[in-house]
Write an enzyme that holds these catalytic residues in place. Structure first.
Site, short mmCIF file in Angstrom:
data_model
loop_
_atom_site.label_atom_id
_atom_site.label_comp_id
_atom_site.label_asym_id
_atom_site.label_seq_id
_atom_site.Cartn_x
_atom_site.Cartn_y
_atom_site.Cartn_z
N SER A 14 -7.28 -0.71 3.48
CA SER A 14 -6.08 -1.48 3.38
C SER A 14 -4.77 -0.95 4.10
O SER A 14 -4.97 0.10 4.27
CB SER A 14 -5.52 -1.80 1.86
OG SER A 14 -4.39 -2.73 1.92
N TYR A 19 -3.82 0.76 -6.59
CA TYR A 19 -4.35 0.20 -5.73
C TYR A 19 -4.26 1.24 -4.33
O TYR A 19 -5.37 1.37 -3.65
CB TYR A 19 -3.74 -1.18 -5.42
CG TYR A 19 -4.62 -1.83 -4.09
CD1 TYR A 19 -5.66 -2.53 -4.33
CD2 TYR A 19 -4.11 -2.39 -2.99
CE1 TYR A 19 -6.37 -3.31 -3.21
CE2 TYR A 19 -4.61 -2.72 -1.95
CZ TYR A 19 -5.80 -3.48 -1.93
OH TYR A 19 -6.34 -4.09 -1.09
#
Length: 293
Positions: free
Chosen positions: A162, A175
């Site tokens: 990501s 995350y």
């Protein structure tokens, strides 16, 4: 003399495994791989993953719909329900795929979750569930399927990281840590597996129009990141988040589509990428320009 154009179906005869295949990037990639000629085995938990999540889980029906789309694209399909945190369940899927298909050539380790919580307010699940699914679960997939690629004489591993694995994320440390860890996993695996003819790379999606992005917690995080205060009303906060994300992104969109990421997966799975390993390719609508390292 110009080089020959790549074949229309460059993955004909190959078997691809896609995790997180029930929807989003996983579904789009599964269909794109089938359009490129691959047969696809899709793996998904297809059910609840963690109480920390503010969006509905994928379902067996979602996974079946991916299978319908793969078949319509010309690929053979098999769907497998498993939680990648359970390495025994992943091994059972690998054994079934190798038995039924004769081997595996491409692994797209894509499954992941995202939630938001400040460090000062975290319960154990806020940290562990994201790290366990995103980082440990992906490592389980690589540990299980890499030996199949070795037996095949080589292959491709592609991991979804990501853009938030390349910079810090306010209220999203779990995350970011998990996705940043995946880049270390990719580079280490590339060093270890290159001698077996296996390439290992990452795709870096920006914000993508999926269930993981289109929910209140994500809108609130984007608004707070932009220095404003969420209203708590989902429709209002969605409109505010869209406005702020459009202003931030060079190409002027709040998020990219799953189909914008899928071509990177097909490229990295193909022979055209045979000399590409240990790196990452981004589809972020220009948000990569904000990454400084």
């Amino acid at each position: 003399m110009p080089s020959a154009a790549p074949p229309a179906r460059p993955l004909t005869g190959r078997v691809a495994v896609v995790t997180g295949a029930a929807r989003g990037i996983g579904r789009a990639a599964a269909v794109a791989l089938a359009e490129a000629g691959a047969d696809v085995a899709g793996l998904d938990v297809a059910g609840p993953v963690s109480p920390i999540l503010d969006f509905s889980p994928a379902t067996p029906e979602d996974l079946a719909e991916t299978g319908r789309l793969v078949t319509a694209a010309g690929g053979r399909w098999s769907g497998h329900v498993a939680d990648q945190r359970n390495i025994g369940a992943v091994r059972a899927v690998a054994e079934a795929v190798e038995r039924d298909r004769g081997g595996v050539d491409v692994v797209f380790a894509n499954a992941g979750i995202q939630a938001f919580k400040p460090l000062l307010e975290m319960a154990d699940a806020d940290w562990h569930d994201q790290v366990d699914v995103n980082l440990t679960g992906t490592a389980n997939v690589l540990r299980v399927f890499a030996p199949l690629l070795v037996r095949r004489g080589g292959g491709r591993i592609i991991v979804t990281s990501s853009s938030q694995g390349q910079h810090g994320t306010r209220n999203g440390s779990a995350y970011s840590a998990s996705k940043w860890g995946l880049l270390g996993l990719v580079k280490s695996a590339a060093l270890e597996l290159g001698g077996y003819g296996i390439t290992v790379n990452a795709v870096i999606p920006g914000l993508v129009d999926t269930a993981l992005t289109r929910h209140q917690d994500r809108y609130a995080q984007a608004i707070v990141e932009g220095g404003r205060t969420p209203s708590g009303e989902p429709g209002t906060d969605e409109r505010t988040a869209v406005e702020m994300l459009r202003a931030k992104t060079p190409l002027g969109v709040p998020w990219v589509q799953p189909a914008d990421v899928a071509p990177l997966v097909v490229f990295l799975a193909s022979d055209q990428a045979r000399m590409v390993s240990g790196t990452s390719f981004a589809a972020t609508a220009g948000d990569s320009a904000h990454v400084t390292a």
